[in-house]
Design an enzyme around this catalytic site. Structure first.
Site, short mmCIF file in Angstrom:
data_model
loop_
_atom_site.label_atom_id
_atom_site.label_comp_id
_atom_site.label_asym_id
_atom_site.label_seq_id
_atom_site.Cartn_x
_atom_site.Cartn_y
_atom_site.Cartn_z
N ARG A 149 0.89 -1.29 0.11
CA ARG A 149 -0.02 -0.05 -0.10
C ARG A 149 0.74 1.15 0.00
NH1 ARG A 149 -3.38 2.56 5.02
NH2 ARG A 149 -1.60 3.47 5.25
N TYR A 161 -2.98 11.81 5.93
CA TYR A 161 -3.43 10.53 6.44
C TYR A 161 -2.28 9.48 5.87
CZ TYR A 161 -4.88 5.80 6.47
OH TYR A 161 -4.60 4.47 6.57
N ASP A 212 -4.95 4.11 -0.02
CA ASP A 212 -6.14 4.25 1.10
C ASP A 212 -6.52 5.75 0.87
OD1 ASP A 212 -7.91 4.24 3.16
OD2 ASP A 212 -6.71 3.42 4.51
N HIS A 214 -8.99 6.74 2.86
CA HIS A 214 -9.46 7.16 4.25
C HIS A 214 -10.71 7.85 4.32
CE1 HIS A 214 -8.18 7.04 8.62
NE2 HIS A 214 -8.00 5.97 8.17
N GLU A 238 -8.82 2.29 -1.60
CA GLU A 238 -9.58 1.83 -0.26
C GLU A 238 -10.24 3.15 0.15
OE1 GLU A 238 -7.11 -0.03 2.12
OE2 GLU A 238 -8.11 0.74 4.34
N GLU A 264 -13.37 -0.98 6.83
CA GLU A 264 -12.59 -1.17 8.22
C GLU A 264 -13.48 -0.58 9.41
OE1 GLU A 264 -9.00 0.92 7.06
OE2 GLU A 264 -9.52 2.26 8.36
N ARG A 285 -13.43 -5.10 3.94
CA ARG A 285 -12.30 -5.03 4.99
C ARG A 285 -12.63 -5.14 6.35
NH1 ARG A 285 -9.07 -1.34 5.16
NH2 ARG A 285 -7.39 -3.02 5.59
N GLU A 341 -4.29 -7.53 5.50
CA GLU A 341 -3.42 -6.15 5.81
C GLU A 341 -2.35 -6.62 6.80
OE1 GLU A 341 -5.43 -2.98 7.33
OE2 GLU A 341 -3.89 -1.59 7.00
N TRP A 404 -11.65 12.31 9.35
CA TRP A 404 -10.27 12.05 9.26
C TRP A 404 -9.89 10.73 8.78
CZ3 TRP A 404 -6.97 7.99 11.42
CH2 TRP A 404 -5.77 8.26 11.23
O1 KDG Z 1 -7.55 3.27 14.08
C1 KDG Z 1 -7.31 3.77 12.78
C2 KDG Z 1 -6.51 2.86 11.85
O2 KDG Z 1 -6.75 1.53 11.94
C3 KDG Z 1 -6.58 3.30 10.43
O3 KDG Z 1 -6.35 4.50 10.22
C4 KDG Z 1 -5.69 2.40 9.57
O4 KDG Z 1 -6.99 3.03 7.46
C5 KDG Z 1 -6.09 2.18 8.04
C6 KDG Z 1 -5.68 0.94 7.49
O5 KDG Z 1 -6.22 0.68 6.40
O6 KDG Z 1 -4.91 0.29 8.10
MG MG Z 2 -7.61 2.10 5.60
#
Ligand code: KDG
Ligand code: MG
Length: 404
Positions: A149, A161, A212, A214, A238, A264, A285, A341, A404
């Site tokens: 990634r 991020y 990602d 995010h 992602e 996630e 995920r 991951e 975030w």
């Molecule tokens: O607690 C938040 C994290 O797990 C996250 O920011 C990590 O996006 C993430 C990832 O894909 O691992």
């Molecule tokens: Mg992520």
């Protein structure tokens, strides 16, 4: 007399970062461990477990894993959400661990046995500029990884991020309140396609590249980014839009062939049912801990299998090595599990949670220890008490709070 749950205690400690662990002990002396960590809300889930779950577990049959799951889910009027589902997730993992120890089997055998030799992982590479990013990518490839990634700095933003200022990825800051970051989606979209193209050029066509976003884009921005990176041939893009807006993915999907991954922050199958049934994503995920443990993650992954969606569980360092073990055991026994991951852990975390699972050459292996094969080093945990730590919050350049 049949075995009973005799005690359920909760351990909150901070071997480098905060983790919440539930330890269940049975009347015949078996001990099971579960992870219930929710990054930045650790004490909430610890209280949920200590004050509301542990007392009602005492006396229950430890073998009744499914009934206990239903009891903690359906038996509570106020369902779902990250705190209750992580609490259920921790209990569920601990009960599978106990069943494995009781039957002298690794948990993956109880889930139907191996469907593959190993689990392929992806690692994380980040850099404020291209040379430092390529350097991290090369290090993972030299270790034998086949999927990486990649996250990069954005000119004009001093926080992004997934791009740390230190060698470690850890985004949660140890402080009484979250730090604040600035974010600008248009600058980000203007930067990322060229960076990903340069990484593709560098690694060639055989390496799986992931990125990602995010949850930071609106549907139009997400569709533009996903289209712009099509020539890169990403393994996946992602979390392009905020995960709670399932309809947003319909718009993005209609505009791109870039594979999409999300989930996630989902806690139940109902959070992603529409995404899966309408085939709006390619990868689901969910983290085993945050989606109610092995039992419920398996429900989600089974629904995904029916609809041609692959499972690719979240595995950041803010879930403990117990969740990682549960994810590996589930993944090795799940036909549609594509990739896991693996963010990796600092040495102290490996010391605090000695484990049978192993990582090498980009692969994860569950090991053959009975149960989940993870232990606790209580001395290490005692020496590292809980310290408040929070993920940052983000504001747009004009100060508006954003995801975030
Ligand atoms: O607690 C938040 C994290 O797990 C996250 O920011 C990590 O996006 C993430 C990832 O894909 O691992
Ligand atoms: Mg992520």
């Amino acid at each position: 007399m049949a075995d009973r749950i005799e005690s359920a205690d909760v351990i909150v400690a901070s071997p480098g970062r905060n983790y919440v662990t539930i330890r269940i002990t049975t009347s015949d002396g078996l001990v099971g461990l579960g992870d219930a960590t929710v990054n930045g809300r650790e004490l909430a889930v610890a209280s949920y477990l200590r004050d509301h779950v542990a007392p009602i577990l005492i006396g229950r049959d430890p073998n009744a894993i499914e009934d206990t799951w239903q009891y903690l889910y359906r038996g509570v009027y106020w369902r779902r959400g990250p705190i209750s589902m992580a609490a259920i997730g921790g209990v569920d993992m601990a009960l599978w661990d106990i069943l494995g120890k009781r039957t002298h089997q690794p948990v993956y055998q109880l889930l139907g046995g191996r469907v593959r030799q190993w689990l392929t992982t992806y690692r994380h590479a980040f850099g404020w500029d291209l040379p430092s990013l390529l350097d991290q990518v090369d290090r993972h490839l030299a270790d034998g990884c086949t999927h990486v990634r990649v996250q990069s700095g954005v000119p004009g933003l001093d926080t992004v991020y997934g791009v740390s200022r230190t060698a470690s990825y850890e985004p949660a800051g140890r402080a009484a309140r979250p730090s604040e970051e600035r974010w600008d989606a248009e600058r980000y979209i203007a930067t990322v396609p060229a960076v990903l193209a340069a990484v593709r050029e560098h690694v060639g066509d055989e390496i799986g590249l992931l990125h990602d976003a995010h949850h930071r884009l609106n549907p139009n921005q997400a569709a533009r980014l996903a289209r712009a990176v099509e020539p890169v041939g990403l393994y996946w893009l992602e979390d392009v839009t905020p995960a709670e807006d399932q309809a947003a993915l319909e718009f993005v999907r209609a505009h791109t062939t870039t594979p999409l991954a999300i989930g996630e922050v989902f806690n139940t199958v109902w959070d992603c049912q529409r995404l899966i049934e309408n085939r709006l994503i390619d990868y689901i995920r969910c983290a085993v801990v945050h989606a109610g443990g092995i039992s419920h993650a398996r429900t989600i992954f089974t629904l995904a299998q029916v609809h041609g969606v692959q499972a690719a569980p979240h595995g950041p360092s803010d879930v403990s090595p117990i969740t990682l073990a549960a994810s590996i055991h589930l993944g090795i026994a799940t036909h549609n599990a594509a990739i896991q991951e693996y963010m990796g852990y600092p040495d102290l975390v490996h010391e605090a949670f000695p484990h049978a699972w192993t990582f090498s050459s980009g692969h994860l292996e569950p090991g053959e220890a009975p149960g989940l094969g993870v232990d606790l080093d209580e001395d290490v945990l005692r020496a590292h008490p809980y310290t408040a730590a929070y993920l940052p919050v983000a504001r747009r350049l004009d100060g508006t709070l954003t995801d975030w």
